[in-house]
Scaffold this active site. Structure first.
Site, PDB file in Angstrom:
ATOM      1  N   GLU A  52      -5.339  -4.567  -2.343  1.00  0.00           N
ATOM      2  CA  GLU A  52      -4.241  -4.863  -3.266  1.00  0.00           C
ATOM      3  C   GLU A  52      -4.139  -6.351  -3.603  1.00  0.00           C
ATOM      4  O   GLU A  52      -3.719  -6.721  -4.695  1.00  0.00           O
ATOM      5  CB  GLU A  52      -2.910  -4.365  -2.702  1.00  0.00           C
ATOM      6  CG  GLU A  52      -2.772  -2.843  -2.738  1.00  0.00           C
ATOM      7  CD  GLU A  52      -3.344  -2.159  -1.509  1.00  0.00           C
ATOM      8  OE1 GLU A  52      -4.008  -2.825  -0.691  1.00  0.00           O
ATOM      9  OE2 GLU A  52      -3.119  -0.938  -1.358  1.00  0.00           O
ATOM     10  N   PHE A 114       7.380   6.964   6.509  1.00  0.00           N
ATOM     11  CA  PHE A 114       5.956   6.603   6.487  1.00  0.00           C
ATOM     12  C   PHE A 114       5.654   5.734   5.266  1.00  0.00           C
ATOM     13  O   PHE A 114       6.050   6.057   4.146  1.00  0.00           O
ATOM     14  CB  PHE A 114       5.095   7.871   6.451  1.00  0.00           C
ATOM     15  CG  PHE A 114       3.619   7.572   6.368  1.00  0.00           C
ATOM     16  CD1 PHE A 114       2.978   6.910   7.406  1.00  0.00           C
ATOM     17  CD2 PHE A 114       2.886   7.932   5.249  1.00  0.00           C
ATOM     18  CE1 PHE A 114       1.630   6.613   7.330  1.00  0.00           C
ATOM     19  CE2 PHE A 114       1.523   7.650   5.166  1.00  0.00           C
ATOM     20  CZ  PHE A 114       0.900   6.983   6.209  1.00  0.00           C
ATOM     21  N   GLN A 115       4.973   4.635   5.486  1.00  0.00           N
ATOM     22  CA  GLN A 115       4.632   3.661   4.439  1.00  0.00           C
ATOM     23  C   GLN A 115       5.856   3.149   3.696  1.00  0.00           C
ATOM     24  O   GLN A 115       5.795   2.840   2.512  1.00  0.00           O
ATOM     25  CB  GLN A 115       3.594   4.241   3.463  1.00  0.00           C
ATOM     26  CG  GLN A 115       2.245   4.462   4.154  1.00  0.00           C
ATOM     27  CD  GLN A 115       1.086   4.643   3.190  1.00  0.00           C
ATOM     28  OE1 GLN A 115       1.263   5.155   2.093  1.00  0.00           O
ATOM     29  NE2 GLN A 115      -0.099   4.241   3.599  1.00  0.00           N
ATOM     30  N   LYS A 164       9.464   7.558  -5.234  1.00  0.00           N
ATOM     31  CA  LYS A 164       8.651   8.679  -5.681  1.00  0.00           C
ATOM     32  C   LYS A 164       9.489   9.739  -6.401  1.00  0.00           C
ATOM     33  O   LYS A 164       9.025  10.353  -7.377  1.00  0.00           O
ATOM     34  CB  LYS A 164       7.933   9.296  -4.476  1.00  0.00           C
ATOM     35  CG  LYS A 164       6.755  10.178  -4.870  1.00  0.00           C
ATOM     36  CD  LYS A 164       5.951  10.592  -3.644  1.00  0.00           C
ATOM     37  CE  LYS A 164       4.749  11.441  -4.055  1.00  0.00           C
ATOM     38  NZ  LYS A 164       3.950  11.863  -2.886  1.00  0.00           N
ATOM     39  N   MET A 482     -13.247 -28.468   3.488  1.00  0.00           N
ATOM     40  CA  MET A 482     -12.096 -29.350   3.330  1.00  0.00           C
ATOM     41  C   MET A 482     -11.385 -29.557   4.662  1.00  0.00           C
ATOM     42  O   MET A 482     -10.930 -30.652   4.974  1.00  0.00           O
ATOM     43  CB  MET A 482     -11.138 -28.779   2.274  1.00  0.00           C
ATOM     44  CG  MET A 482     -10.059 -29.750   1.833  1.00  0.00           C
ATOM     45  SD  MET A 482     -10.739 -31.236   1.059  1.00  0.00           S
ATOM     46  CE  MET A 482     -10.739 -30.771  -0.672  1.00  0.00           C
TER      47      MET A 482
END
Lengths: 584, 186
Positions: A52, A114-115, A164, A482
């Site tokens: 993502e 969940f999630q 949802k 760096m």
């Protein structure tokens, strides 16, 4: 026209009505209804990324190279949290992004489902604005408002969290209505302040333009107006990392980039000027160095669409709140109507002074024959690609990024994609994917370091799946260059965890993904190898093995003013005046 | 030693320990912020203050326009003039913020706060508490044989003064609403 449809269908319809042609995303449980709608249409192309974070960076690359907002579609919980780094990156660099996240159904919110994650809570601090939509009837208006907020005012990322059940439920779709929002930031600058600035321009002896990403964000008209103003006044111009390309690097008045690793002449011009005209930049600490010693003798004008940028870091004498293109247009109008005056004699002398500084040749480096100097690699890449008008350069973050900014020239806006404010390692590769999606026939090169590149290397899958001929030009020094440089200069050469152990064989890695790999470790072979990379029609990983301990110069050490730059191999003897003397 | 001549153990080379030379005199300002009355709007405002290190001395919030879905947040904050200007500009760019007013600089304003104080005591201390409450025009809203609950409205410093006097007389608990403020005149 209003219509009844499900929330999921509404999302797709709203995106179409907003002119979206591409969405970067990754499916999951809480966005399945939307993905079902995506499946059943052909107007919007969905690009499946491999992480993502990559989706958001790809959308950033898309947005920066097209000027249109980038769109991201991810699931709830880990989908949303993985996107947070990309969203923060877009916030820091003012990139318009619309992120759509799935959420657990409204009746399960707060139950540690969940999630489930508190996505609007987590992203409140890293979005320009965000919404949790609990009612399907509000969904389409919210999406339209989100696009309005993302692109107007100072652009930035916005996020819409869609449970949802809201996606499944049916509601009324409303098409976009212009000016339905109370969010209408001011675009026209105050004319009195603009006149004050023009008066200062007329009498300035040592003026300098200091421009930033705001010029690019304002659109192509802003860059055109800036060029017109520079050519007409003959004032020198420098730019931040984010603003490269607004004024052409081949232009006569170009000083090069300023800041911590900016050019000597640009930084000394900033330090010694008597009029600084900041157009769409924000006095970042990488630009100002030590802020209480920053350009001590100048009148400072600051044009910015975000009022909070003004007087945040540096006290401004002439503040102008407005959109860059609108303000530049007014500056030109007022300046012309007052007779196009400048103090030409003194400005000419100022240019002569700048030419003296330029003779320092601050980008000089000691050439090598046994190994490839990273600067040399980029000089060759520049020489072999600069004639391509459709060349887009992305970078990761670190030494290679600064070298790319120093040694490559950008003549057009929107052709340079880099993570400036947040400094996100792993930005460049997915960003190059987004650019190539938007410009399928263009030459898209990601100048990378091996450590940054590995942070989002999973996007090789995306590049191969969509046959994106992105060129991954990796300056491989087997170090976090760096970090290593700072440890050398500031931490007693204790190189704590700043080397890349157990690196992959990049050629084999490319081949494992079905792409082409090229290894080059000999300066004599470099041009041929770059030509081979450019000639290949497909994704390439170019493993350019470079000198391992090269430092990036010039450099303003943290906490030092502009006239205390460190120069590397440049010739400094007898050229620097007393003011700029404390040099190594 | 490195070419920067930085002493061992020194931290002065950090880029982040430097502040520009703005005025460092702290001022107290009362800000009135008109916001959309929507979920999370208070979190946005508070998040701005905590995220950027600004002070909140007092904060009140309530819906003031039901049909327009607008709430008014009154914030009392302290900071240098530059910080106060930043706070106003940062508040102003929050998308759900409609308007920011600095009641300290935009003209004369009135500030009021309501507080309830529970004072427990017996005998002379109890009488003294009542006597002082009368001077401060505080009302008794609850009474038992051993305690009073006083209700007082006024500017914050009046409430401070009242609380200071009640402390030796048996102040047990205090609840304050925070400041509500309006500009004077039309």
């Amino acid at each position: 026209m209003t219509r009844e449809m499900t929330g999921a269908k509404m999302v797709v319809q709203a995106l179409k009505d907003q002119g979206v042609d591409t969405v970067f995303g990754y499916p999951g449980g809480a966005v399945l209804p939307i993905y079902d709608e995506v499946f059943q249409q052909n107007d919007i192309r969905h690009i499946l990324v491999r992480h993502e974070q990559g989706a958001v960076h790809a959308a950033e690359g898309y947005a920066r190279s097209t000027g249109k907002p980038g769109v991201v579609l991810v699931t709830s919980g880990p989908g949303a949290t993985n996107a947070v780094t990309g969203i923060t990156d877009a916030l820091m660099d003012s990139i318009p992004i619309v992120v759509l996240t799935g959420q657990v159904p409204t009746f399960m919110i707060g139950s540690d489902a969940f999630q489930e994650a508190d996505t609007v809570g987590i992203t409140r601090a890293c979005t320009k604005h965000n919404w949790l939509v609990k009612d399907t009837d509000r969904l389409s208006a919210t999406i339209h408002e989100a696009f309005h907020v993302a692109v107007n005012g100072r652009p930035g990322p916005v996020l819409i969290d869609i449970p949802k059940d809201v996606q499944f439920a049916t509601g009324t779709y409303t098409p976009p209505k212009p000016s339905a929002s109370h969010y209408q930031p001011r675009v026209k600058g105050d004319l009195d302040s603009i006149t004050e600035l023009v008066e200062a321009m007329e009498t300035a002896k040592k003026p300098v333009f200091y421009t930033g990403g705001g010029v690019i964000n304002s659109g192509p008209a802003a860059s055109q107006l800036l060029r017109e103003l520079i050519e007409a006044t003959g004032f020198p111009i420098t730019s931040t990392l984010m603003g490269l390309g607004a004024y052409p690097a081949s232009g006569a008045n170009w000083l090069g980039m300023l800041g911590m690793h900016g050019l000597y002449e640009a930084n000394l011009a900033m330090h010694d000027c008597d009029l600084m005209i900041n157009i769409g930049a924000r006095f970042d600490d990488r630009i100002t160095g030590r802020s209480d010693a920053f350009s001590p003798n100048s009148i400072k004008a600051h044009v910015d669409i975000d009022p909070s940028s003004i007087n945040k870091v540096i006290k401004t004498d002439i503040p102008i709140v407005g959109d860059v293109a609108h303000v530049l247009e007014d500056i030109l109008k007022v300046w012309k109507s007052r007779g196009r005056k400048t103090d030409a004699a003194n400005v000419k002398a100022w240019h002569k002074q700048i030419d003296e500084w330029r003779k320092v040749n601050c980008l000089a480096y000691r050439p090598a024959t046994s190994s490839i100097k990273p600067q040399h690699a980029l000089e060759r890449l520049e020489a072999l690609t600069k004639d391509r008008k459709d060349r887009f350069i992305c970078t990761e973050v670190g030494q290679h990024q600064m070298w790319a900014a120093q040694y490559m020239g950008f003549d057009e806006p929107n052709h340079w994609m880099t993570s400036g404010g947040l400094g996100t390692m792993g930005y460049g590769f997915p960003s190059s994917v987004g650019v190539q999606i938007a410009h399928p026939d263009a030459l898209v090169i990601n100048v990378a370091g091996e450590a940054s590149w590995l942070m989002n290397m999973q996007e090789m899958g995306t590049a191969v799946q969509y046959r994106l001929p992105v060129k991954q030009f990796i300056l491989n020094n087997e170090r976090l260059g760096m970090v290593r440089q700072w440890q050398e200069l500031l931490h007693g050469e204790r190189y704590s965890h700043s080397w890349s152990e157990a690196l992959p064989d990049f050629v084999k890695l490319a081949e494992a993904f079905g792409a082409k790999g090229i290894l080059c470790d000999n300066p004599a072979d470099l041009d041929d190898a770059i030509a081979e990379m450019l000639a290949y029609d497909g994704p390439v990983i170019f493993d350019c093995v470079v000198e391992k301990h090269e430092n990036c110069f010039p450099m303003i050490p943290s906490g030092k003013p502009h006239n205390e730059m460190l120069l590397g191999e440049a010739e400094t003897q007898g050229v620097i005046d007393s003011k700029g003397s404390v040099l190594v | 030693m490195s070419p920067l001549h930085i002493q061992k153990g020194s931290t002065s080379h950090s880029a982040y320990n430097l502040r520009p030379s703005f005025s460092d005199i702290e001022e107290r300002h009362t800000l009135a912020v008109l916001v959309d009355n929507e979920a999370g709007v208070l979190a946005r405002v508070i998040g701005l203050f905590s995220g950027r290190g600004y002070n909140i001395e007092s904060l009140t919030v309530a819906e003031v326009d039901h049909t327009g879905h607008l709430s008014r947040i009154t914030i009392v904050t302290t900071g240098t003039p530059q910080v106060i200007a930043q706070i106003k500009a940062q508040l102003g760019r929050i998308v759900s913020v409609h308007d920011v007013h600095d009641l300290t600089t935009e003209g004369a304003s009135v500030e009021r706060e309501l507080a309830m104080l529970k004072v427990a005591g017996e005998g002379e201390r109890r009488v003294e508490a009542l006597r002082i409450a009368e001077i401060f025009r505080a009302n008794v809203v609850d009474s038992t044989l051993g305690s009073f609950v006083f209700e007082i409205t006024g500017a914050p410093d009046k409430i401070d003064a009242f609380a200071d006097l009640m402390r030796p007389l048996g102040l047990v608990e205090i609840a304050r609403t925070g400041v509500a403020a309006l500009l004077r005149g039309t």
